[in-house]
Design a protein around this motif. Structure first.
Motif, PDB file in Angstrom:
ATOM      1  N   MET A   1      36.249  60.572 -20.082  1.00  0.00           N
ATOM      2  CA  MET A   1      37.061  59.638 -20.356  1.00  0.00           C
ATOM      3  C   MET A   1      36.881  58.924 -21.867  1.00  0.00           C
ATOM      4  N   ALA A   2      36.039  59.680 -22.539  1.00  0.00           N
ATOM      5  CA  ALA A   2      35.851  59.354 -23.752  1.00  0.00           C
ATOM      6  C   ALA A   2      36.881  59.361 -24.733  1.00  0.00           C
ATOM      7  N   THR A   3      37.867  60.082 -24.478  1.00  0.00           N
ATOM      8  CA  THR A   3      38.917  60.261 -25.433  1.00  0.00           C
ATOM      9  C   THR A   3      39.763  59.067 -25.712  1.00  0.00           C
ATOM     10  N   SER A   4      40.055  58.522 -26.727  1.00  0.00           N
ATOM     11  CA  SER A   4      40.611  57.265 -27.183  1.00  0.00           C
ATOM     12  C   SER A   4      42.172  57.517 -27.316  1.00  0.00           C
ATOM     13  N   LEU A   5      42.914  56.616 -26.552  1.00  0.00           N
ATOM     14  CA  LEU A   5      44.269  56.560 -26.829  1.00  0.00           C
ATOM     15  C   LEU A   5      44.842  55.615 -27.805  1.00  0.00           C
ATOM     16  N   PRO A   6      44.737  55.633 -28.966  1.00  0.00           N
ATOM     17  CA  PRO A   6      44.814  54.484 -29.925  1.00  0.00           C
ATOM     18  C   PRO A   6      46.289  53.958 -29.849  1.00  0.00           C
ATOM     19  N   TYR A   7      47.407  54.701 -29.215  1.00  0.00           N
ATOM     20  CA  TYR A   7      48.862  54.128 -29.696  1.00  0.00           C
ATOM     21  C   TYR A   7      49.143  53.548 -28.247  1.00  0.00           C
ATOM     22  N   THR A   8      49.630  52.424 -28.204  1.00  0.00           N
ATOM     23  CA  THR A   8      50.032  51.738 -26.907  1.00  0.00           C
ATOM     24  C   THR A   8      51.562  51.022 -27.287  1.00  0.00           C
ATOM     25  N   LEU A   9      52.122  50.861 -25.986  1.00  0.00           N
ATOM     26  CA  LEU A   9      53.327  50.143 -25.905  1.00  0.00           C
ATOM     27  C   LEU A   9      53.437  49.733 -24.482  1.00  0.00           C
ATOM     28  N   ASN A  10      54.053  48.523 -24.488  1.00  0.00           N
ATOM     29  CA  ASN A  10      54.489  47.891 -22.876  1.00  0.00           C
ATOM     30  C   ASN A  10      55.795  47.787 -22.868  1.00  0.00           C
ATOM     31  N   LEU A  11      56.413  48.009 -21.677  1.00  0.00           N
ATOM     32  CA  LEU A  11      57.786  47.731 -21.479  1.00  0.00           C
ATOM     33  C   LEU A  11      57.866  47.037 -20.291  1.00  0.00           C
ATOM     34  N   SER A  12      58.330  45.624 -20.547  1.00  0.00           N
ATOM     35  CA  SER A  12      58.791  44.892 -19.422  1.00  0.00           C
ATOM     36  C   SER A  12      60.099  44.850 -18.864  1.00  0.00           C
ATOM     37  N   ILE A  13      60.416  45.091 -17.479  1.00  0.00           N
ATOM     38  CA  ILE A  13      61.577  45.196 -17.224  1.00  0.00           C
ATOM     39  C   ILE A  13      62.024  44.293 -16.073  1.00  0.00           C
ATOM     40  N   PRO A  14      62.875  43.287 -16.272  1.00  0.00           N
ATOM     41  CA  PRO A  14      63.172  42.374 -15.255  1.00  0.00           C
ATOM     42  C   PRO A  14      64.019  42.700 -13.986  1.00  0.00           C
ATOM     43  N   PHE A  15      63.732  42.602 -12.879  1.00  0.00           N
ATOM     44  CA  PHE A  15      64.777  43.095 -11.826  1.00  0.00           C
ATOM     45  C   PHE A  15      65.217  41.770 -11.060  1.00  0.00           C
ATOM     46  N   GLU A  16      66.089  42.195 -10.161  1.00  0.00           N
ATOM     47  CA  GLU A  16      66.863  40.810  -9.422  1.00  0.00           C
ATOM     48  C   GLU A  16      65.833  40.180  -8.776  1.00  0.00           C
TER      49      GLU A  16
ATOM     50  N   THR B   1      56.021  46.052 -15.182  1.00  0.00           N
ATOM     51  CA  THR B   1      55.444  46.416 -16.445  1.00  0.00           C
ATOM     52  C   THR B   1      54.938  47.973 -16.608  1.00  0.00           C
ATOM     53  N   CYS B   2      55.392  48.602 -17.531  1.00  0.00           N
ATOM     54  CA  CYS B   2      54.684  49.922 -17.749  1.00  0.00           C
ATOM     55  C   CYS B   2      53.960  49.948 -18.987  1.00  0.00           C
ATOM     56  N   ALA B   3      52.722  50.254 -18.885  1.00  0.00           N
ATOM     57  CA  ALA B   3      51.987  50.060 -20.057  1.00  0.00           C
ATOM     58  C   ALA B   3      51.334  51.660 -20.614  1.00  0.00           C
ATOM     59  N   PHE B   4      52.098  52.013 -21.668  1.00  0.00           N
ATOM     60  CA  PHE B   4      51.694  53.358 -22.139  1.00  0.00           C
ATOM     61  C   PHE B   4      50.588  53.078 -23.032  1.00  0.00           C
ATOM     62  N   SER B   5      49.542  54.359 -23.036  1.00  0.00           N
ATOM     63  CA  SER B   5      48.607  54.554 -23.950  1.00  0.00           C
ATOM     64  C   SER B   5      48.656  56.080 -24.229  1.00  0.00           C
ATOM     65  N   GLY B   6      48.471  56.417 -25.637  1.00  0.00           N
ATOM     66  CA  GLY B   6      48.707  57.962 -25.983  1.00  0.00           C
ATOM     67  C   GLY B   6      48.072  58.157 -27.178  1.00  0.00           C
ATOM     68  N   VAL B   7      47.780  59.483 -27.457  1.00  0.00           N
ATOM     69  CA  VAL B   7      47.171  59.834 -28.656  1.00  0.00           C
ATOM     70  C   VAL B   7      48.013  59.914 -29.839  1.00  0.00           C
ATOM     71  N   SER B   8      49.375  59.791 -29.724  1.00  0.00           N
ATOM     72  CA  SER B   8      50.289  59.890 -31.044  1.00  0.00           C
ATOM     73  C   SER B   8      51.408  59.100 -30.622  1.00  0.00           C
ATOM     74  N   ASP B   9      52.313  58.535 -31.384  1.00  0.00           N
ATOM     75  CA  ASP B   9      53.572  57.925 -31.093  1.00  0.00           C
ATOM     76  C   ASP B   9      54.508  58.823 -30.531  1.00  0.00           C
ATOM     77  N   ARG B  10      54.470  59.975 -30.879  1.00  0.00           N
ATOM     78  CA  ARG B  10      55.309  60.987 -30.420  1.00  0.00           C
ATOM     79  C   ARG B  10      55.082  61.313 -28.791  1.00  0.00           C
ATOM     80  N   VAL B  11      53.955  61.230 -28.374  1.00  0.00           N
ATOM     81  CA  VAL B  11      53.685  61.351 -26.770  1.00  0.00           C
ATOM     82  C   VAL B  11      54.255  60.072 -26.177  1.00  0.00           C
TER      83      VAL B  11
END
Lengths: 376, 92
Positions: free
Chosen positions: B1-16, B51-61
């Motif tokens: 798991m040495a590969t780095s995933l430099p791009y990150t994005l968090n989504l926060s979605i409120p439910f009822e 909360t959905c936390a994304f991390s990936g090798v590029s913003d396209r991914v």
């Protein structure tokens, strides 16, 4: 049959209800089935309470792609579930389980449907049952036709298999080595720009009825298996030579040798069907001889083709006490009710999937499934 | 798991409700990520927020993954709107 199917019955309830969700290809189907307590038999049949289907239709000349099909299923799945509940006059609390297609099929469409199944199962606190699509076809075919232990010919857009039951598995006797028969027919329909509404195979069948001349095509039975991609390439080339748009070379005229009449696209549809179906009849007959059976059950979308049923009947009539079983398009073509039925059989033998075990898979062979509900 | 995933994005979605957020989280979680060296998605829920936390090798991914997750969440929310608390109801 001595398997106890009622160990998991709810106390005080005389029946089971299952909701089935199918979306492995371009059909989205939801069905509700009812089993009464006790073994299923000719006097205790499964009852179909609702069977709703919506098909993703593409323009002529185009196939359905996974992404677009998944979008179609996502758009419709909740509405179709609701419609099935309305038609079946069923409440959530009446249901025993939710069954879904776990594979085989296209990944994205399968996944889009299982999302709805998982959500509903948690909202209404119902167990999930993952179903093998092929087993769904086989069990529904057996239930509808009453065929007890037939050799099964499963022919559809994604699968071509000859199957026989032995020792709690449906075992594959023969299958396609490359493309499925329905895929072969659908792709030829695209070459001829035949509409995909209601189904490309249906339109080929209607055109084939008008065909008279048999065009010579390769015949490719390989032992118990079939190969169909070469036949498709061959007939595609003939069609392009005859009706192709490349006008720089004058289109070839192909003439029937006996009558001297020109070959039409109807003749091509007729010839393709005749060759493909003869191959199916050959391997089915050989499977019958191997397992010493005289019953054939045809399931899957291509199974609704009346010419295939007719050719199979001619073969089976020559066998002692031979019987052929087939269903109509409601149960042949992919539907939710078959998933509900096979899933409910699974549920009644205590097989359910917890949430972590509901991942769909594109490859899921028929003989991987342990048929716990039969022990003959 | 040495590969780095430099791009990150968090989504926060409120439910009822917290229950709905938990159901959404459990519905999304089972499906595996196909290319673990290119993308990672972590789902979690806290009271009524998913909360959905994304991390990936590029913003396209990341963009492709986010779009797919949002499509799935749309199905989940539609399911909840139509069916939550209605298991006793006979639909018309």
């Amino acid at each position: 049959m001595t398997v106890d199917l009622d160990q998991y019955a709810k106390p005080g309830k005389g029946y089971y209800l299952a909701l089935g969700l199918e979306g492995s290809a371009n059909k989205l189907g939801v069905g509700i089935i009812k089993h009464h307590l006790g073994q299923l038999s000719s006097t205790n049949r499964a009852e179909v309470l609702s069977n709703v289907r919506d098909t993703y239709i593409t323009p002529p000349g185009e196939g359905f792609l996974p992404r677009d099909t998944a979008r179609h299923h996502r758009n419709w799945v909740v509405r179709i579930i609701k419609k099935a509940l309305v038609e079946g006059n069923v409440r959530g609390t009446d249901l025993d389980c939710i069954c879904f297609t776990q594979g085989p099929g296209m990944g994205a469409p399968l996944q889009s449907v299982v999302i709805a199944a998982r959500t509903l199962s948690q909202l209404w606190n119902l167990p999930l049952v993952g179903v093998n699509h092929c087993i769904g076809h086989i069990e529904m075919g057996r239930e509808i036709t009453g065929a007890h232990n037939p050799v099964v010919l499963y022919v559809s857009g994604g699968n071509t298999q000859v199957i026989a039951y032995s020792d709690q598995r449906y075992r594959i006797f023969g299958e396609t080595l490359d493309i499925a028969i329905g895929n072969c027919l659908d792709r030829f329909a695209r070459t001829l720009m035949i509409p995909n509404e209601p189904a490309p195979g249906y339109n080929i069948e209607q055109m084939a009825k008008k065909g008279k001349h048999l065009v010579s095509l390769p015949y490719t039975v390989k032992g118990m298996d079939l190969s169909m991609s070469g036949i498709l390439a061959n007939i595609d080339q003939i069609a392009k030579d005859l009706f192709g748009k490349a006008k720089q070379v004058k289109n070839k005229q192909l003439i029937d040798e006996e009558t001297g009449e020109p070959i039409t696209s109807e003749d091509l549809c007729f010839s393709l069907q005749e060759v493909l179906f003869s191959m199916l009849v050959e391997i089915t007959e050989r499977a019958l001889a191997h397992v010493n059976s005289n019953q054939v059950l045809i399931v899957g979308g291509v199974g609704s083709n009346e010419r295939l049923q007719e050719m199979m009947k001619l073969m089976i009539q020559d066998r002692k006490n031979g019987q052929i079983y087939a269903t109509d398009e409601r149960f042949c073509i992919d539907n939710g009710i078959m998933i509900a039925h096979a899933g409910l059989l699974s549920y009644r033998t205590g097989q359910t999937n917890d949430l972590w075990n509901t991942v769909c898979t594109q490859r899921f062979r028929t003989d991987e499934v342990f048929i716990k509900w039969r022990d003959d | 798991m040495a590969t780095s995933l430099p791009y990150t994005l968090n989504l926060s979605i409120p439910f009822e409700s917290a229950r709905q957020a938990e159901i959404a989280c459990k519905t999304l979680s089972p499906d595996p990520i196909l290319k673990v060296n290119e993308l990672n998605v972590k789902y979690s829920h806290d009271s009524n927020t998913l909360t959905c936390a994304f991390s990936g090798v590029s913003d396209r991914v990341i963009r492709v993954a986010v779009s797919n997750v949002i499509d799935n969440i749309k199905t989940i929310i539609e399911c909840m709107d139509e069916f939550d608390g209605k298991e006793d109801e006979l639909f018309q």
